[in-house]
Design a protein around this motif. Sequence first.
Motif, PDB file in Angstrom:
ATOM      1  N   ILE A  64       0.871  -1.186   0.000  1.00  0.00           N
ATOM      2  CA  ILE A  64       0.000   0.000   0.000  1.00  0.00           C
ATOM      3  C   ILE A  64       0.899   1.225   0.000  1.00  0.00           C
ATOM      4  N   THR A  65       0.642   2.168  -0.896  1.00  0.00           N
ATOM      5  CA  THR A  65       1.403   3.413  -0.927  1.00  0.00           C
ATOM      6  C   THR A  65       0.442   4.585  -1.075  1.00  0.00           C
ATOM      7  N   GLU A  66       0.820   5.684  -0.487  1.00  0.00           N
ATOM      8  CA  GLU A  66       0.048   6.922  -0.604  1.00  0.00           C
ATOM      9  C   GLU A  66       0.679   7.779  -1.695  1.00  0.00           C
ATOM     10  N   THR A  67      -0.153   8.328  -2.569  1.00  0.00           N
ATOM     11  CA  THR A  67       0.327   9.226  -3.612  1.00  0.00           C
ATOM     12  C   THR A  67      -0.443  10.543  -3.508  1.00  0.00           C
ATOM     13  N   ALA A  68      -0.071  11.488  -4.320  1.00  0.00           N
ATOM     14  CA  ALA A  68      -0.774  12.773  -4.348  1.00  0.00           C
ATOM     15  C   ALA A  68      -2.200  12.614  -4.872  1.00  0.00           C
ATOM     16  N   TYR A  69      -2.473  11.471  -5.509  1.00  0.00           N
ATOM     17  CA  TYR A  69      -3.779  11.263  -6.137  1.00  0.00           C
ATOM     18  C   TYR A  69      -4.688  10.330  -5.341  1.00  0.00           C
ATOM     19  N   GLY A  70      -4.108   9.595  -4.418  1.00  0.00           N
ATOM     20  CA  GLY A  70      -4.902   8.656  -3.642  1.00  0.00           C
ATOM     21  C   GLY A  70      -4.056   7.518  -3.110  1.00  0.00           C
ATOM     22  N   THR A  71      -4.710   6.474  -2.639  1.00  0.00           N
ATOM     23  CA  THR A  71      -4.034   5.309  -2.077  1.00  0.00           C
ATOM     24  C   THR A  71      -3.928   4.225  -3.129  1.00  0.00           C
ATOM     25  N   ARG A  72      -2.703   3.719  -3.310  1.00  0.00           N
ATOM     26  CA  ARG A  72      -2.471   2.645  -4.282  1.00  0.00           C
ATOM     27  C   ARG A  72      -2.296   1.320  -3.564  1.00  0.00           C
ATOM     28  N   TYR A  73      -2.855   0.300  -4.184  1.00  0.00           N
ATOM     29  CA  TYR A  73      -2.806  -1.060  -3.658  1.00  0.00           C
ATOM     30  C   TYR A  73      -2.209  -1.962  -4.733  1.00  0.00           C
ATOM     31  N   GLN A  74      -1.241  -2.753  -4.338  1.00  0.00           N
ATOM     32  CA  GLN A  74      -0.617  -3.685  -5.273  1.00  0.00           C
ATOM     33  C   GLN A  74      -0.944  -5.114  -4.865  1.00  0.00           C
ATOM     34  N   ILE A  75      -1.333  -5.899  -5.846  1.00  0.00           N
ATOM     35  CA  ILE A  75      -1.610  -7.319  -5.629  1.00  0.00           C
ATOM     36  C   ILE A  75      -0.790  -8.103  -6.645  1.00  0.00           C
ATOM     37  N   SER A  76      -0.044  -9.100  -6.181  1.00  0.00           N
ATOM     38  CA  SER A  76       0.696  -9.995  -7.061  1.00  0.00           C
ATOM     39  C   SER A  76       0.094 -11.383  -6.929  1.00  0.00           C
ATOM     40  N   ALA A  77      -0.338 -11.931  -8.048  1.00  0.00           N
ATOM     41  CA  ALA A  77      -0.965 -13.254  -8.046  1.00  0.00           C
ATOM     42  C   ALA A  77      -1.019 -13.785  -9.474  1.00  0.00           C
ATOM     43  N   ASN A  78      -1.306 -15.065  -9.588  1.00  0.00           N
ATOM     44  CA  ASN A  78      -1.448 -15.697 -10.895  1.00  0.00           C
ATOM     45  C   ASN A  78      -2.806 -15.404 -11.501  1.00  0.00           C
ATOM     46  N   LEU A  79      -2.818 -15.328 -12.821  1.00  0.00           N
ATOM     47  CA  LEU A  79      -4.046 -15.414 -13.593  1.00  0.00           C
ATOM     48  C   LEU A  79      -4.044 -16.811 -14.199  1.00  0.00           C
ATOM     49  N   ILE A  80      -5.178 -17.467 -14.225  1.00  0.00           N
ATOM     50  CA  ILE A  80      -5.315 -18.686 -15.015  1.00  0.00           C
ATOM     51  C   ILE A  80      -5.858 -18.205 -16.352  1.00  0.00           C
TER      52      ILE A  80
END
Length: 110
Positions: A64-80
């Motif tokens: 989770i990171t805060e930017t000047a535009y809002g809160t960013r969320y990163q998810i790392s996972a597989n796609l089938i």
Amino acid sequence: MKIPNSDRAVIEASKLTEYLLNTEHKRVGAKAKLLIQFGYSIENWQQLETDIRRFHLTEDVNLITETAYGTRYQISANLITPVERLLFVKAVWQIDINTDFPRLITLVPD
């Protein structure tokens, strides 16, 4: 932790068709070519949207990171993928300031 309000997540069609699946795009053309190798295309862009929702919005947030535009969320996972191969990707979502729903910023093969 899951992304807040993931049930209302926005994935703009243009983000998929004009950016992530556009082999002519000068910045992400290579990314599009990889996604196409895994069975996605502009013609079936809805499948990519469905798979991102199914395989990423159900996973926990990695960063989770805060930017000047809002809160960013990163998810790392597989796609089938449509060709039934796993593709490990990082999805970046943002909840803009003065909103309460996430929107897809980018998807990066990891």
